[in-house]
Design an enzyme around this catalytic site. Sequence first.
Site, PDB file in Angstrom:
ATOM      1  N   TRP A  11      47.902   0.309 -60.237  1.00  0.00           N
ATOM      2  CA  TRP A  11      46.345   0.266 -60.000  1.00  0.00           C
ATOM      3  C   TRP A  11      45.653   1.529 -59.501  1.00  0.00           C
ATOM      4  O   TRP A  11      44.505   1.526 -59.154  1.00  0.00           O
ATOM      5  CB  TRP A  11      46.019  -0.945 -58.899  1.00  0.00           C
ATOM      6  CG  TRP A  11      45.883  -2.220 -59.564  1.00  0.00           C
ATOM      7  CD1 TRP A  11      46.246  -2.610 -61.063  1.00  0.00           C
ATOM      8  CD2 TRP A  11      45.380  -3.254 -59.050  1.00  0.00           C
ATOM      9  NE1 TRP A  11      46.153  -3.801 -60.990  1.00  0.00           N
ATOM     10  CE2 TRP A  11      45.562  -4.458 -59.965  1.00  0.00           C
ATOM     11  CE3 TRP A  11      44.860  -3.763 -57.747  1.00  0.00           C
ATOM     12  CZ2 TRP A  11      45.171  -5.804 -59.799  1.00  0.00           C
ATOM     13  CZ3 TRP A  11      44.576  -5.310 -57.700  1.00  0.00           C
ATOM     14  CH2 TRP A  11      44.628  -5.994 -58.494  1.00  0.00           C
ATOM     15  N   HIS A  93      55.335   9.893 -59.247  1.00  0.00           N
ATOM     16  CA  HIS A  93      54.233   9.727 -60.363  1.00  0.00           C
ATOM     17  C   HIS A  93      53.713  11.210 -60.899  1.00  0.00           C
ATOM     18  O   HIS A  93      53.621  11.897 -59.724  1.00  0.00           O
ATOM     19  CB  HIS A  93      53.176   8.760 -59.901  1.00  0.00           C
ATOM     20  CG  HIS A  93      52.245   8.448 -61.196  1.00  0.00           C
ATOM     21  ND1 HIS A  93      51.410   9.161 -61.704  1.00  0.00           N
ATOM     22  CD2 HIS A  93      52.284   7.261 -61.935  1.00  0.00           C
ATOM     23  CE1 HIS A  93      50.707   8.647 -62.696  1.00  0.00           C
ATOM     24  NE2 HIS A  93      51.282   7.480 -62.946  1.00  0.00           N
ATOM     25  N   GLU A 164      56.927   8.761 -68.327  1.00  0.00           N
ATOM     26  CA  GLU A 164      55.775   8.567 -68.650  1.00  0.00           C
ATOM     27  C   GLU A 164      55.336  10.166 -69.090  1.00  0.00           C
ATOM     28  O   GLU A 164      55.258  11.079 -68.387  1.00  0.00           O
ATOM     29  CB  GLU A 164      54.811   8.512 -67.502  1.00  0.00           C
ATOM     30  CG  GLU A 164      55.135   7.039 -66.856  1.00  0.00           C
ATOM     31  CD  GLU A 164      54.000   6.550 -65.966  1.00  0.00           C
ATOM     32  OE1 GLU A 164      53.465   5.431 -66.108  1.00  0.00           O
ATOM     33  OE2 GLU A 164      53.623   7.218 -65.234  1.00  0.00           O
ATOM     34  N   SER A 209      49.413   5.205 -71.723  1.00  0.00           N
ATOM     35  CA  SER A 209      48.414   4.387 -72.528  1.00  0.00           C
ATOM     36  C   SER A 209      49.005   3.301 -73.116  1.00  0.00           C
ATOM     37  O   SER A 209      48.518   3.066 -74.366  1.00  0.00           O
ATOM     38  CB  SER A 209      47.884   5.512 -73.605  1.00  0.00           C
ATOM     39  OG  SER A 209      47.101   6.495 -73.214  1.00  0.00           O
ATOM     40  N   GLY A 230      48.880   1.825 -66.414  1.00  0.00           N
ATOM     41  CA  GLY A 230      47.915   2.083 -65.504  1.00  0.00           C
ATOM     42  C   GLY A 230      46.566   1.812 -65.707  1.00  0.00           C
ATOM     43  O   GLY A 230      46.371   0.342 -65.414  1.00  0.00           O
ATOM     44  N   GLY A 231      45.649   2.151 -66.306  1.00  0.00           N
ATOM     45  CA  GLY A 231      44.313   1.702 -66.828  1.00  0.00           C
ATOM     46  C   GLY A 231      44.245   0.018 -67.179  1.00  0.00           C
ATOM     47  O   GLY A 231      43.471  -0.850 -66.808  1.00  0.00           O
TER      48      GLY A 231
HETATM   49  C1  PEP Z   1      50.217   5.583 -65.245  1.00  0.00           C
HETATM   50  O1  PEP Z   1      49.599   6.112 -64.665  1.00  0.00           O
HETATM   51  O2  PEP Z   1      51.392   5.333 -64.705  1.00  0.00           O
HETATM   52  C2  PEP Z   1      49.841   5.050 -66.703  1.00  0.00           C
HETATM   53  C3  PEP Z   1      50.708   4.824 -67.338  1.00  0.00           C
HETATM   54  O3  PEP Z   1      48.433   5.117 -66.924  1.00  0.00           O
HETATM   55  P1  PEP Z   1      47.928   4.632 -68.146  1.00  0.00           P
HETATM   56  O4  PEP Z   1      48.625   3.259 -68.412  1.00  0.00           O
HETATM   57  O5  PEP Z   1      46.391   4.409 -67.986  1.00  0.00           O
HETATM   58  O6  PEP Z   1      47.987   5.557 -69.290  1.00  0.00           O
END
Ligand code: PEP
Length: 252
Positions: A11, A93, A164, A209, A230-231
């Site tokens: 989050w 991260h 990531e 994403s 994330g989002g």
């Molecule tokens: C994250 O920050 O761990 C991430 C994967 O963000 P998002 O899914 O928004 O790209």
Amino acid sequence: MFERPYIVGNWKMHGTRAMLSEARAIDRGAERLMKVEVALAPPFTLIHATRKEAGLIGVGAQDCHPAEGGAHTGDISAAMLKDSGAGFVIVGHSERRADHGETDADVKAKAEAALAVGLNAIVCVGETEADRDAGKAEAVVARQLDGSLPQGESAAAKVTVAYEPVWAIGTGRTPTVEDIGAMHCAIRQRLNAIYGEDGAAIRILYGGSVKPENAAELLGADEVGGALVGGASLTAESFLGIVAAAHEALEA
Ligand code: PEP
């Protein structure tokens, strides 16, 4: 995909107590999708309440300090996280590496502090766009793994790796399934080199994403054991869409 994929919501710096209703809804939804292991990492301030409201899913944190305690104003130790109900912590991260200058050595110290108090650790690695364009993506990630992963007895059993790519986080862009598979296979080889035969069981999550619409495809890449989201983890509707995609992929 792994036998029981692991889908973790990060989050970030989002959420007040008003968002606990989303955590409750995610928990209820996860009950119908038990083939998938589901977890949320809310901000520190919501860990205890999320643990109380959501009894089924895993609850963790987004960072910890490597020290047991002391004069570190504003920081939170691994033991404090455990006391507040966390079962795991995300370390390394890319937003922490960039915003707080965290090095691989810092990340490793945090991961080892987490393991020392009985928390699991999700260790994040990933290349920048410049690294990828220069053909250095695998070398950068290998160096991050070598420097960031915790050592010690049974460390491998408590570690998850999240790959990531920095350029895919929050941008709506993702690598191809082939590129994700190639990187995850390279990470697996590195884990085997670092941990020996224990490296084979470590789950490697993809993050960047991930959405309900692309989850099935991305989770189908070689050596992908789940996703760090994330989002799309901020509402029960979109997060459970990803969990459902993982569940359905196992049934197919
Ligand atoms: C994250 O920050 O761990 C991430 C994967 O963000 P998002 O899914 O928004 O790209």
